[in-house]
Motif scaffolding. Sequence first.
Motif, PDB file in Angstrom:
ATOM      1  N   LYS A  72       0.860  -1.181   0.000  1.00 26.92           N
ATOM      2  CA  LYS A  72       0.000   0.000   0.000  1.00 26.92           C
ATOM      3  C   LYS A  72       0.889   1.221   0.000  1.00 26.92           C
ATOM      4  O   LYS A  72       1.617   1.475   0.967  1.00 26.92           O
ATOM      5  CB  LYS A  72      -0.921  -0.007   1.227  1.00 26.92           C
ATOM      6  N   ILE A  73       0.828   1.977  -1.070  1.00 31.70           N
ATOM      7  CA  ILE A  73       1.798   3.060  -1.275  1.00 31.70           C
ATOM      8  C   ILE A  73       1.698   4.140  -0.207  1.00 31.70           C
ATOM      9  O   ILE A  73       2.695   4.797   0.114  1.00 31.70           O
ATOM     10  CB  ILE A  73       1.630   3.660  -2.697  1.00 31.70           C
ATOM     11  N   ALA A  74       0.503   4.333   0.379  1.00 33.23           N
ATOM     12  CA  ALA A  74       0.315   5.394   1.367  1.00 33.23           C
ATOM     13  C   ALA A  74       0.546   4.927   2.802  1.00 33.23           C
ATOM     14  O   ALA A  74       0.401   5.711   3.731  1.00 33.23           O
ATOM     15  CB  ALA A  74      -1.097   5.972   1.239  1.00 33.23           C
ATOM     16  N   ASP A  75       0.893   3.675   2.990  1.00 33.58           N
ATOM     17  CA  ASP A  75       1.062   3.133   4.334  1.00 33.58           C
ATOM     18  C   ASP A  75       2.506   3.308   4.791  1.00 33.58           C
ATOM     19  O   ASP A  75       3.393   2.533   4.430  1.00 33.58           O
ATOM     20  CB  ASP A  75       0.676   1.647   4.343  1.00 33.58           C
ATOM     21  N   HIS A  76       2.726   4.341   5.599  1.00 28.98           N
ATOM     22  CA  HIS A  76       4.065   4.630   6.111  1.00 28.98           C
ATOM     23  C   HIS A  76       4.147   4.399   7.617  1.00 28.98           C
ATOM     24  O   HIS A  76       5.062   4.894   8.276  1.00 28.98           O
ATOM     25  CB  HIS A  76       4.462   6.068   5.785  1.00 28.98           C
ATOM     26  N   ASN A  77       3.199   3.666   8.154  1.00 26.18           N
ATOM     27  CA  ASN A  77       3.156   3.427   9.600  1.00 26.18           C
ATOM     28  C   ASN A  77       4.049   2.236   9.961  1.00 26.18           C
ATOM     29  O   ASN A  77       3.591   1.197  10.417  1.00 26.18           O
ATOM     30  CB  ASN A  77       1.711   3.173  10.047  1.00 26.18           C
ATOM     31  N   TRP A  78       5.339   2.421   9.755  1.00 26.74           N
ATOM     32  CA  TRP A  78       6.286   1.328   9.914  1.00 26.74           C
ATOM     33  C   TRP A  78       6.602   1.071  11.385  1.00 26.74           C
ATOM     34  O   TRP A  78       6.805   1.998  12.158  1.00 26.74           O
ATOM     35  CB  TRP A  78       7.574   1.631   9.172  1.00 26.74           C
ATOM     36  N   LYS A  79       6.676  -0.182  11.741  1.00 28.86           N
ATOM     37  CA  LYS A  79       7.187  -0.572  13.047  1.00 28.86           C
ATOM     38  C   LYS A  79       8.716  -0.502  12.987  1.00 28.86           C
ATOM     39  O   LYS A  79       9.316  -0.547  11.916  1.00 28.86           O
ATOM     40  CB  LYS A  79       6.746  -1.992  13.391  1.00 28.86           C
ATOM     41  N   THR A  80       9.337  -0.422  14.131  1.00 27.21           N
ATOM     42  CA  THR A  80      10.787  -0.537  14.188  1.00 27.21           C
ATOM     43  C   THR A  80      11.155  -2.015  14.307  1.00 27.21           C
ATOM     44  O   THR A  80      10.332  -2.851  14.701  1.00 27.21           O
ATOM     45  CB  THR A  80      11.370   0.220  15.382  1.00 27.21           C
ATOM     46  N   ALA A  81      12.400  -2.330  13.985  1.00 25.43           N
ATOM     47  CA  ALA A  81      12.855  -3.706  14.136  1.00 25.43           C
ATOM     48  C   ALA A  81      12.751  -4.153  15.588  1.00 25.43           C
ATOM     49  O   ALA A  81      12.415  -5.314  15.877  1.00 25.43           O
ATOM     50  CB  ALA A  81      14.294  -3.842  13.639  1.00 25.43           C
ATOM     51  N   ASP A  82      12.996  -3.233  16.517  1.00 29.71           N
ATOM     52  CA  ASP A  82      12.911  -3.561  17.938  1.00 29.71           C
ATOM     53  C   ASP A  82      11.488  -3.971  18.318  1.00 29.71           C
ATOM     54  O   ASP A  82      11.279  -4.943  19.055  1.00 29.71           O
ATOM     55  CB  ASP A  82      13.362  -2.367  18.782  1.00 29.71           C
ATOM     56  N   VAL A  83      10.497  -3.245  17.810  1.00 35.18           N
ATOM     57  CA  VAL A  83       9.092  -3.575  18.102  1.00 35.18           C
ATOM     58  C   VAL A  83       8.736  -4.946  17.547  1.00 35.18           C
ATOM     59  O   VAL A  83       8.094  -5.766  18.215  1.00 35.18           O
ATOM     60  CB  VAL A  83       8.154  -2.491  17.536  1.00 35.18           C
TER      61      VAL A  83
END
Length: 601
Positions: free
Chosen positions: A298-309
């Motif tokens: 999804k091109i508008a999905d920038h709600n990235w988790k961190t690797a730590d999460v």
Amino acid sequence: MSTQEDLMDNAEGEEQPGIEQLEAVDADHEARMAWWREARVGLFIHWGLYSLPAGVWNGQEIPASYAEHLMLRARIPVSEYEQIAEQFYADRFDAQEWVRAAKLAGLEYLIFTAKHHEGFAMYESDVSDYNIVKKTPFARDPLRELADACRVEGIKLCIYYSHSMDWYHPDSQGNTWDYPHNIGAYDDVASWIDDEDKRSRYEHYLQTSALPQVKELLEKYGPVGLLWFDCGHKLTAEQGAAFVKQVREVQPDCLINRRVWMDPYGDYGNTSDNQPHVRVPRKDWESIATLNDSWGYKIADHNWKTADVVLRQMIDVLSLNGNFVINVGPMGNGAFDPKSMELLEQIGHWMQTNGEAVHGISQSPIGKPPWGRCTMKDGILYLHIFEWPTNGKLLVPGLRNPVLKAYALADEDRKALPVSRINDEDIVIQVPINPTASTIPVLAVEFTGECDTNPVRLLYTSDYPNQFGAFDADIKGPTVRYDTGKKDHDNLINWHSLDDVASWTFRANGPDRLQAIMEYGAAAEAEGGSFELSVISKLSGEVVSQISQTVKATGDWYEFAAFHIGSLNLPEAGDYVLRLKASSLSNGVFICLKKMVLERD
């Protein structure tokens, strides 16, 4: 109370009464499960026609959490949606790159979406011409190439197949804009089972399309580790059993997930999608999670988790005897997006150092310590430290075995750390003031003899708060239930009875006085109700300390606030039960409980 989007992720598929668990009568179940229990972590890949529009249709972003639901949420006619295939060149697809990315991240099985709800086969299907080889300029079979690459790299090939829904097929479920008389995407079985037209047409779809495609998937691509079904709650038990039978007839060793129908079907259980807070559903179970929000690209999905999460969620699942699968949604051109690659590389870096604390492990024998989580394998406890002790002393609860050695996995020399025993069950490891690694350090504790532990939660008197989460509570009563366990929904709901109870068991190493903090949400109508928080001796069954308080409104059920509600006294060392129950209800409602916290007074 919840207004979350319906994502059709089988959350309501609870175990059905009176149905014998299939694995209990299958003599080969343990042998089938062996590779899966060793692998522990895998990669999910959601790739389909939906990957090309990436959540956008006719220039507008479609309001849907999942990009793969584009056709449903935008109600796109089949005649328009199928035209996406004409632009599906996938010129960046490289099966070896996908498989190597999984391997470098330490992920040992790969689940590829052979067909999602949109109905488009991402392999060369002989059952339906609506497939990637016959309908796209790409004109290759990515599943064939993935099967070959997985064999080369030693990754177990697994296949996702949407068996209950197909928005392209005129007799399936979900597409009511092209086929108004079809079963709707959100209709339950009871709504159509007595409708002869819907039932017979749907059975025709299952017999002529879904079951034959499952059969060909198992016949054409060599050994398949797992057939991952979805939305099985939309089938009858008999229909779910037909898919189990089909898999067993062609590849008896192929695993089947719970979503083939509902519990207790399948070889292992599934949680809901993206559920960071879980109640363990079965002995063997699996949790799946995205790196952002959507499964498909999804091109508008920038709600990235961190690797730590992601790693914390993974470790939590492993500590509870679950498997963890990380999802990537490749772009329409077939490449993994840069952020997904970055996160996989970061996860892989951690796995290179700590993989032995992941693969082949079993669940924590010491529960959930407040500083992190624990896994175990071959006479070694692996301590995953989420919160490093600032005083240089890590209290490890519940281990009765003699300790041979403790060391950090990040230490190439595996230098022994000083260990002292403070009583028959608890040890202290002297650790450096600064962590041994930047991301979730892991300590190994080697012990002698058969594992002998006490899993009852130890009450810490310093360093860490004693948090008793709602999802760790044992609940009883006619109305109270656990919420979905998804983000911000790790609370108790539907608490409407004076007979409802939430409780937690813990042990104390001596007498103590504690401040009780209660975090909950409460709408205005709950204001004025009352409750009792009690500490009960496990030995005598007597209430040794109790607090009575009234409910204060927080604004709404999901507006959580923390309240200091009073002090509790523990008279001596021993095992106790912390019990919460309403003593009066205002307007027949209580609270949405988030957690209890006990802090030294």
